[in-house]
Design an enzyme around this catalytic site. Sequence first.
Site, PDB file in Angstrom:
ATOM      1  N   HIS A 136       0.856  -1.186   0.000  1.00 45.80           N
ATOM      2  CA  HIS A 136       0.000   0.000   0.000  1.00 45.80           C
ATOM      3  C   HIS A 136       0.893   1.237   0.000  1.00 45.80           C
ATOM      4  O   HIS A 136       1.554   1.521   0.984  1.00 45.80           O
ATOM      5  CB  HIS A 136      -0.910  -0.010   1.233  1.00 45.80           C
ATOM      6  CG  HIS A 136      -1.934  -1.097   1.178  1.00 45.80           C
ATOM      7  ND1 HIS A 136      -2.363  -1.781   2.289  1.00 45.80           N
ATOM      8  CD2 HIS A 136      -2.603  -1.626   0.128  1.00 45.80           C
ATOM      9  CE1 HIS A 136      -3.258  -2.680   1.913  1.00 45.80           C
ATOM     10  NE2 HIS A 136      -3.421  -2.607   0.618  1.00 45.80           N
ATOM     11  N   GLU A 164       1.057  -4.158  11.583  1.00 51.23           N
ATOM     12  CA  GLU A 164       0.376  -2.876  11.450  1.00 51.23           C
ATOM     13  C   GLU A 164       1.123  -1.830  12.271  1.00 51.23           C
ATOM     14  O   GLU A 164       1.249  -1.961  13.483  1.00 51.23           O
ATOM     15  CB  GLU A 164      -1.069  -2.986  11.942  1.00 51.23           C
ATOM     16  CG  GLU A 164      -1.944  -3.913  11.105  1.00 51.23           C
ATOM     17  CD  GLU A 164      -2.345  -3.312   9.760  1.00 51.23           C
ATOM     18  OE1 GLU A 164      -1.932  -2.175   9.468  1.00 51.23           O
ATOM     19  OE2 GLU A 164      -3.065  -3.994   9.006  1.00 51.23           O
ATOM     20  N   GLU A 180       1.437   3.884   2.786  1.00 53.32           N
ATOM     21  CA  GLU A 180       1.906   3.460   4.107  1.00 53.32           C
ATOM     22  C   GLU A 180       3.422   3.596   4.211  1.00 53.32           C
ATOM     23  O   GLU A 180       4.159   2.620   4.355  1.00 53.32           O
ATOM     24  CB  GLU A 180       1.413   2.037   4.388  1.00 53.32           C
ATOM     25  CG  GLU A 180      -0.106   2.010   4.484  1.00 53.32           C
ATOM     26  CD  GLU A 180      -0.721   0.610   4.459  1.00 53.32           C
ATOM     27  OE1 GLU A 180      -1.971   0.532   4.527  1.00 53.32           O
ATOM     28  OE2 GLU A 180       0.012  -0.379   4.375  1.00 53.32           O
TER      29      GLU A 180
HETATM   30 ZN    ZN Z   1      -1.923  -1.629   4.330  1.00 54.66          ZN
END
Ligand code: ZN
Length: 1162
Positions: free
Chosen positions: A812, A994, A815
Amino acid sequence: MAEQEASGLQHLLSTIQNSHDKEVILNVLSILTGLLSIGTDRRIHYMISKGGSEALLQALMNAAQTAQPDYNILLPLLRLLAKVGQRDRKFGQKVQKLEAIDVTLSLARKNLTHHLNLIHCLWVLRVYASSVSAGTKLGINGAMELLFKVITPYTKKHSRTVRAAIGVLAALLKSKSNSRRAVNRGYLCELLRLYQDWQRCDASNRFIHIRRGLLLCLKHITNIQSARETFLGAHGMEILFTSVQDCLDNKPLDPIVTTVSQILRKCFPKRPLPLATLHSSYCFSLPGSVVSELPRGGPEDDYEDDGEEEVEKDLHNEEVERKEEDDDLETDVNKLNSKPDLDRPEDELQQYETMCPELSLTFQELETVTEDKKGSEEVPGSVRGTYSQVIPNAAVMKQQHRRHRDQSAMGPEPGETSFKTSVQNWAKKGKCTEAPALGKKAMGESARDIDALGEREELCRSQPPLLHHLLKEASWDTRMFHTHCASCFGPSPLGEVGASDIVTKLLERHQGNIPFHSPHFYMARAASTKSILDYRVLAFPDFWGHHPPPHNQCLLQRKDGVQRAKIFEDVRRLIQPGDVIDKVVFDLDECSPSITDAPDCLRFFSKFESGNLRKAIQVRRFEYDLIMNADVNSVQHHQWFYFEVSAMKPAIPYRFNIINCEKVNSQFNYGMQPVMYSVKEALCGKPRWIRAGYDICYYKNHYRRSAAAAGGVRGKSYYTLTFTITFPHGEDVCYLAYHYPYTYSTLMSHLDILEETRNPKKVYYRQQMLCQTLGGNPCPLLTITAMPETKSSSDLEEFSNRPYVVLMARVHPGESNASWVMKGTMEFLVSSDPIAELLRKCFIFKILPMLNPDGVINGNHRCSLSGDDLNRQWLAPSCQLHPTIYHTKGLLYYLCSIGRAPLVFCDYHGHSQKKNVFLYGCSIKETLWQAGCTINTAVVTEDVGYRTLPKILDKVAPAFVMSSCNFLVEKSRESTARVVVWREIGVLRSYTMENTYCGCSHGLYKGLQIGTRELEEMGAKFCLGLLIMQLKALPCSKKLMAQAAALLDLEEEIEDRWSQRSSSTSSLEIEDEPPFGEDIDYNTDSCSDQEGDFSELDEEIQQISMRAEGEREEEGAGEGQSCSFSVFGGFYISSQQAANSKGLPLPSVPLGVFAGCESSPA
Ligand SMILES: [Zn+2]
């Protein structure tokens, strides 16, 4: 016992329903009132479960439908009904079934002048009205007409009755049909008049409740569009806006101001974004498809028709959501358990052998590897050759795509070229004049006196303030990196050489300032990076480098009322447009750059790698609306922004509003700040991104997406991120971004440095190309492990038998935090740290540091050039459209096919809604368990080893929090890397990491925003975690263990702490943000006040009952009321007394009736 209690209560209830004996009824009422006046709501719920509502309603019917209703009975009965009814979720149905609506209405009508009786009726009507169906019926039967007879302009008399009537009206207007009826009868304008009157006359603020009640009526009625139109036509915006201007800072009036701001927001006319099209400014034609199949979405579509559907569903939203969450869990054991077939022919896997050179390392190769790598040196000319060829224009890009497509059709040739850095040689010479392939075009524009600049630079170091003044005159900095596309400008006739010489001078001074960053390498890499716009401009921060500030920055304390203040400022644009400029000052879609040169106006720019800003509109003198660009080939995914701003004045607060955010909430509401980089600061020795901005908040705005553009969702809203910045210097060049940028060129130059700085005798390091992206950029693949100790065959065998760890990041593109973590991982792994040495001996690391280079380069937030979220393609990636995923999966398949599936797989991500760092993993048992499945989980055997690593990280990594981890397999995530690698490749320890964009709420960094240092640390600590995990799990060689023991005395400690901790398996804690003084109303239009809470009504009932005996004050005793008051008097004796004194014909259990249910789970 319980039965007996129940039967006691039922006896009471049946008595009150059926008896016609006044004394008996009064006594039962008295007992029930006494019982319900103490204890918790549970008593009332118990009574409801035993038919209490029906009994009371029946008693009401009995008492009201006589020729001469007895108010001695009716008043306590109505009070009880109000109290019980509001807690009975099915009260509306019961009321309708027993036909109590009309009876109550007519009772109210009869008592229009008897205020005490009337107020009791109103309480009960309000409870009826809180059910949508009963409320609708009330509306049809004339309730609103009745109420408008009671609700009067300002008066000091009977204000309680007025208040009660407004309460009923507000409840009624929650129903759409009532609102429609009210609008048709002109009640909306009446409400506005009433509000104005009360507002004007209530100078002493005695009747805040009434004023707010009227506002709540307006708030509900304007849920329908016709009401909003009427409201606008009646100048409602102006009236409400003006009415609160002098009480914005008056704390007790907060409820009024807040409600006004909610109404203003809702009624603010909805508009489409000020864009010709929502489609990204950047378009990329995909291989194989000519016509884009994107939804059409122009401003011509309807975007106004919204908000109405939501209203009647609001109540149960939360439940629905929770249910949906659980529905998302995968509960099909077969799906969880079974391994699907290969998604490609098996013989295709063989090609990945070349990506594992470590497995076939021979003695001879080892010789050459350990030799100094002089042999591979390239001639400097080849570097330049690369440049001239690789700065593509759009046409070249397309050709390359076509070529790529052909290639893919024939099957990919990954790993075929060793992806070598080609910049070392010239860079080593330190000759920047070697680099100006870029400089010639990109930096041509400014002709400046180099010597003067040199002097200024000197001054910069000794006397910063003076320098700023001088720099202002020179202002070379704007131009150097910021030359608009050659296609727009044409090369400047002036000083091409001058600019690059300035760069040379600067770089000489700058040499080696920032670890693991080289401007030379960056420039070289950037020159060969392929972008859709064919960027010719470097953003200064990426070029110059970032060195984190010495101190952490705290989470920003949210100022009370900031959201409200911003919203009023927004509304003021409509009401007092005098100072509104509304001028487009930057537009990516416009080729002509002339608009940027107005005086008294900031200049914006975003045409550089990872840049994202589509449009800037100067709204007021020091306020700008900014619009982000959608992901390439998409109409959405606005979140990442990164742009340059210049021509600022010193000491001026500039307000920026990013008006096309999409997420319903953001960490910007919880202490996060955007980041800023000042060129002047950088030149003064502080080259850094810092958190900056204040008065930050995030809220729903009045821009709507058309249904077509929103993929069928009607009128999806946009959100505004607003922040204010006072720039550190005037006439500076600053950069603002969502998060610390980390471009593709940054990565590539970083890899160059890693290759240069590692110790080739110890570190086995290979950089290959996994494949080319759609945009023609190589996707790098790294292999890192320890060189074999000796050339003996046993050492070679040990070398190639080490278990694999596969790490990847940046699928992504928005990010960027994930890249900083990956940077930490990579630097640590090639470092000379003894722990890193051990790690390399334990594992072979396969690293894919950037899985979506094109997305990163072109400023996307979520997708690749195909407009797809690449982390949703893992089930069946397309070789053509998702090459990086296709080949990563291929490599994993290959490792699996040779019996070398990785021990750990981890995909680094950023999380925009949560604080801290945590892992998501996969567990069948935890998923089934969480879903409440009855399946015998004993049948499912599962190794719990997936929990070990996160547990270790919880101890060794300060930003990491175990309690935020979860191990659930969601259907919606079945095509993510984590789930597919777990299920198809069979990797037990398959994770998503994350990383917060914001900061930490736990541990060492609690209360701090995350910085690049902490992110990099996380990357290194992740490696440490791997080592500890391995040492705990496997019988390593004695030598290894001894080394480890010496290094890791913390191991013991960890072990101890674990055993002390209770091994609570339920770690599925939902992280709630702490509440603020101000309601953060970012989400729905109408749910954030406390009207649903009846405590206000309870209190009101209580108050009147209490004081009824003594003071009669304004309620002006009419005839028939003295009698009621005497009844009141009897009410507050204890029920026990009442029972005894009246000699009730009942078993003596009433108080015990509820004793049991207080604590029993009813
Ligand atoms: Zn992501």
